[in-house]
Design a protein around this motif. Sequence first.
Motif, PDB file in Angstrom:
ATOM      1  N   LEU A 226       9.178  12.200   9.355  1.00  0.00           N
ATOM      2  CA  LEU A 226       8.141  11.655  10.261  1.00  0.00           C
ATOM      3  C   LEU A 226       8.577  10.331  10.463  1.00  0.00           C
ATOM      4  O   LEU A 226       8.535   9.516   9.910  1.00  0.00           O
ATOM      5  CB  LEU A 226       6.581  11.595   9.441  1.00  0.00           C
TER       6      LEU A 226
ATOM      7  N   PHE B  22      -3.748  13.993   3.654  1.00  0.00           N
ATOM      8  CA  PHE B  22      -3.546  12.800   2.742  1.00  0.00           C
ATOM      9  C   PHE B  22      -4.308  13.355   1.638  1.00  0.00           C
ATOM     10  O   PHE B  22      -4.967  14.296   1.386  1.00  0.00           O
ATOM     11  CB  PHE B  22      -4.799  12.083   3.250  1.00  0.00           C
TER      12      PHE B  22
ATOM     13  N   TYR C   3      -3.190   0.960  -4.445  1.00  0.00           N
ATOM     14  CA  TYR C   3      -3.006  -0.419  -4.173  1.00  0.00           C
ATOM     15  C   TYR C   3      -3.414  -1.384  -5.265  1.00  0.00           C
ATOM     16  O   TYR C   3      -4.355  -0.829  -5.937  1.00  0.00           O
ATOM     17  CB  TYR C   3      -3.817  -0.764  -2.887  1.00  0.00           C
TER      18      TYR C   3
ATOM     19  N   ARG D 106       1.191   2.911  17.563  1.00  0.00           N
ATOM     20  CA  ARG D 106       0.071   2.500  17.082  1.00  0.00           C
ATOM     21  C   ARG D 106      -0.551   1.846  18.027  1.00  0.00           C
ATOM     22  O   ARG D 106      -0.295   1.012  18.837  1.00  0.00           O
ATOM     23  CB  ARG D 106       0.158   1.648  16.023  1.00  0.00           C
TER      24      ARG D 106
ATOM     25  N   TYR E 268       0.777  -1.188   0.168  1.00  0.00           N
ATOM     26  CA  TYR E 268      -0.202   0.060  -0.078  1.00  0.00           C
ATOM     27  C   TYR E 268       0.863   1.120  -0.069  1.00  0.00           C
ATOM     28  O   TYR E 268       1.898   1.330   0.577  1.00  0.00           O
ATOM     29  CB  TYR E 268      -0.956   0.018   1.257  1.00  0.00           C
TER      30      TYR E 268
ATOM     31  N   SER F  37      -6.903   3.805  -4.585  1.00  0.00           N
ATOM     32  CA  SER F  37      -7.744   3.086  -3.952  1.00  0.00           C
ATOM     33  C   SER F  37      -8.698   4.429  -3.382  1.00  0.00           C
ATOM     34  O   SER F  37      -9.870   4.342  -3.256  1.00  0.00           O
ATOM     35  CB  SER F  37      -7.235   2.704  -2.697  1.00  0.00           C
ATOM     36  N   GLU F  38      -7.991   5.626  -2.761  1.00  0.00           N
ATOM     37  CA  GLU F  38      -8.864   6.642  -2.323  1.00  0.00           C
ATOM     38  C   GLU F  38      -8.149   7.991  -2.513  1.00  0.00           C
ATOM     39  O   GLU F  38      -6.865   7.978  -2.704  1.00  0.00           O
ATOM     40  CB  GLU F  38      -9.121   6.536  -0.747  1.00  0.00           C
TER      41      GLU F  38
ATOM     42  N   PHE G 154      -2.327   6.889  16.364  1.00  0.00           N
ATOM     43  CA  PHE G 154      -1.201   6.658  16.069  1.00  0.00           C
ATOM     44  C   PHE G 154      -0.359   8.053  16.595  1.00  0.00           C
ATOM     45  O   PHE G 154      -1.044   9.067  16.853  1.00  0.00           O
ATOM     46  CB  PHE G 154      -0.651   6.969  14.478  1.00  0.00           C
TER      47      PHE G 154
ATOM     48  N   TYR H   4       3.263  10.404  15.870  1.00  0.00           N
ATOM     49  CA  TYR H   4       4.423  10.569  14.909  1.00  0.00           C
ATOM     50  C   TYR H   4       5.189  11.781  15.539  1.00  0.00           C
ATOM     51  O   TYR H   4       4.598  12.727  16.016  1.00  0.00           O
ATOM     52  CB  TYR H   4       4.159  10.850  13.466  1.00  0.00           C
TER      53      TYR H   4
ATOM     54  N   TYR I 157       0.972   5.485  -0.283  1.00  0.00           N
ATOM     55  CA  TYR I 157       0.417   7.056   0.073  1.00  0.00           C
ATOM     56  C   TYR I 157       1.107   8.082  -0.427  1.00  0.00           C
ATOM     57  O   TYR I 157       2.394   8.056  -0.158  1.00  0.00           O
ATOM     58  CB  TYR I 157       0.135   6.997   1.238  1.00  0.00           C
TER      59      TYR I 157
ATOM     60  N   PHE J  24       7.352   7.322  13.235  1.00  0.00           N
ATOM     61  CA  PHE J  24       6.398   6.584  13.673  1.00  0.00           C
ATOM     62  C   PHE J  24       6.969   6.380  15.111  1.00  0.00           C
ATOM     63  O   PHE J  24       8.067   5.686  15.510  1.00  0.00           O
ATOM     64  CB  PHE J  24       6.332   5.219  13.148  1.00  0.00           C
TER      65      PHE J  24
ATOM     66  N   ASP K  44      -1.079  -2.139   9.826  1.00  0.00           N
ATOM     67  CA  ASP K  44      -1.836  -0.868   9.991  1.00  0.00           C
ATOM     68  C   ASP K  44      -0.845   0.229  10.177  1.00  0.00           C
ATOM     69  O   ASP K  44      -1.141   1.691   9.864  1.00  0.00           O
ATOM     70  CB  ASP K  44      -2.732  -0.908  11.102  1.00  0.00           C
ATOM     71  N   THR K  45       0.558   0.227  10.065  1.00  0.00           N
ATOM     72  CA  THR K  45       1.453   1.112  10.324  1.00  0.00           C
ATOM     73  C   THR K  45       1.998   1.663   9.063  1.00  0.00           C
ATOM     74  O   THR K  45       2.650   0.861   8.164  1.00  0.00           O
ATOM     75  CB  THR K  45       2.563   0.846  11.258  1.00  0.00           C
ATOM     76  N   GLN K  46       1.827   2.771   8.610  1.00  0.00           N
ATOM     77  CA  GLN K  46       2.491   3.527   7.700  1.00  0.00           C
ATOM     78  C   GLN K  46       3.992   4.059   7.819  1.00  0.00           C
ATOM     79  O   GLN K  46       4.052   4.618   8.940  1.00  0.00           O
ATOM     80  CB  GLN K  46       1.723   4.803   7.034  1.00  0.00           C
ATOM     81  N   TYR K  47       4.878   3.881   7.270  1.00  0.00           N
ATOM     82  CA  TYR K  47       6.001   4.313   7.315  1.00  0.00           C
ATOM     83  C   TYR K  47       6.326   5.421   6.374  1.00  0.00           C
ATOM     84  O   TYR K  47       6.184   5.180   5.066  1.00  0.00           O
ATOM     85  CB  TYR K  47       7.413   3.256   7.243  1.00  0.00           C
ATOM     86  N   PHE K  48       7.003   6.532   6.611  1.00  0.00           N
ATOM     87  CA  PHE K  48       7.044   7.570   6.130  1.00  0.00           C
ATOM     88  C   PHE K  48       8.504   7.882   5.414  1.00  0.00           C
ATOM     89  O   PHE K  48       9.493   7.610   6.095  1.00  0.00           O
ATOM     90  CB  PHE K  48       6.714   9.019   6.500  1.00  0.00           C
TER      91      PHE K  48
ATOM     92  N   GLN L  78      -8.190   1.860   3.320  1.00  0.00           N
ATOM     93  CA  GLN L  78      -6.751   1.729   3.213  1.00  0.00           C
ATOM     94  C   GLN L  78      -6.116   2.188   4.311  1.00  0.00           C
ATOM     95  O   GLN L  78      -4.858   2.164   4.169  1.00  0.00           O
ATOM     96  CB  GLN L  78      -6.425   2.287   1.688  1.00  0.00           C
TER      97      GLN L  78
ATOM     98  N   LYS M 101       2.924   0.725   3.321  1.00  0.00           N
ATOM     99  CA  LYS M 101       2.374  -0.159   4.435  1.00  0.00           C
ATOM    100  C   LYS M 101       2.401  -1.546   3.967  1.00  0.00           C
ATOM    101  O   LYS M 101       1.904  -1.637   2.756  1.00  0.00           O
ATOM    102  CB  LYS M 101       1.069   0.231   4.928  1.00  0.00           C
TER     103      LYS M 101
ATOM    104  N   ASN N  25      -6.256   5.623   5.593  1.00  0.00           N
ATOM    105  CA  ASN N  25      -5.551   6.799   5.277  1.00  0.00           C
ATOM    106  C   ASN N  25      -5.402   7.613   6.568  1.00  0.00           C
ATOM    107  O   ASN N  25      -6.423   7.526   7.275  1.00  0.00           O
ATOM    108  CB  ASN N  25      -6.528   7.624   4.521  1.00  0.00           C
ATOM    109  N   LEU N  26      -4.335   8.221   6.946  1.00  0.00           N
ATOM    110  CA  LEU N  26      -4.306   8.873   8.256  1.00  0.00           C
ATOM    111  C   LEU N  26      -4.704  10.180   8.235  1.00  0.00           C
ATOM    112  O   LEU N  26      -4.597  11.107   7.227  1.00  0.00           O
ATOM    113  CB  LEU N  26      -2.762   8.827   8.389  1.00  0.00           C
TER     114      LEU N  26
ATOM    115  N   SER O  77      -4.248   7.382  -2.088  1.00  0.00           N
ATOM    116  CA  SER O  77      -3.569   5.917  -1.470  1.00  0.00           C
ATOM    117  C   SER O  77      -3.797   5.042  -2.763  1.00  0.00           C
ATOM    118  O   SER O  77      -4.544   5.240  -3.844  1.00  0.00           O
ATOM    119  CB  SER O  77      -4.317   5.296  -0.336  1.00  0.00           C
TER     120      SER O  77
END
Lengths: 113, 117
Positions: free
Chosen positions: B45, A45, A50, B50, A31, A55-56, B35, B37, A33, B47, A100-104, B102, A95, B104-105, A48
Motif C-alpha cells: 500500500l 482496521f 500507542y 492526504r 502510533y 488504543s482502539e 487519503f 493509497y 496499527y 501513500f 496524520d499519515t500512516q505508512y504501511f 488514533q 505514524k 484509524n483508517l 491501534s
Amino acid sequence: EPEVTQTPSHQVTQMGQEVILRCVPISNHLYFYWYRQILGQKVEFLVSFYNNEISEKSEIFDDQFSVERPDGSNFTLKIRSTKLEDSAMYFCASKAGGTDTQYFGPGTRLTVL
Amino acid sequence: AQKVTQAQTEISVVEKEDVTLDCVYETRDTTYYLFWYKQPPSGELVFLIRRNSFDEQNEISGRYSWNFQKSTSSFNFTITASQVVDSAVYFCALSEARRGSQGNLIFGKGTKLSVKP
C-alpha cells in the motif's frame, strides 16, 4: 528513506495453530496499527497501539488476537488459534506523533489450511 | 457512522487517456482526513495524498490531481495521460481527527485500474 518492514512475507499454517506476524515500524514513529485485507476485498482496521497499550480495536479483533511491542523496535500480531477465515494479507502501519499519515509495510500473506 | 464509497469497481483505459476515480465519503465529524493509497500488483500500500477537511484546495502532483468538494462529500482522483505503470487498485480512505482518536483508517472497496498499452 525509512520504511515499515514485515516478516514473514508469506506464512502458511494449519487451522488451530498459533501464528505471530512481525513488524518493524519506522523508528521515530509512535502510533502502530494492524489492518487486514481478505483477498480481493477492502482493507479493514484491526487495532491501534500507542504508549504500550491498545488504543482502539475493531469487532474483528476478538480474543484470538493480541498485539505486543516486546522491545523498542518490533510490533507483533498474534493469532492464538487460526481459523480458515483468518487467511488474508495483514498490513502493519505506523505514524509519527503530531502527524496524520500512516505508512504501511509490504504485508504478510497468511494462508490457513 | 463513517463510510467510504468507491462506486467504480474496475476501470479499463488505454494508455494516454485521462481517468478519474471517484470517492464519496460519509462522516459526522467536522474535522477529518482523506487519503488515497495505491496498491500495485505486488501488493503493498503506497501513500499518495492526504487532505484535511479544512483544505478544499485542489492539488496537482505531476500527472495526478485531486478534487476535494465538501459540498458533495467527494474526493476524486484524476490521472492525466495514464501509463501502464498506473495499473493498480486505488483505495480512498477516511480518518477521524477528533481529540483522542488514533486516526484509524476506513477504506473504500477500491477501484481496480487497468491501463492497456
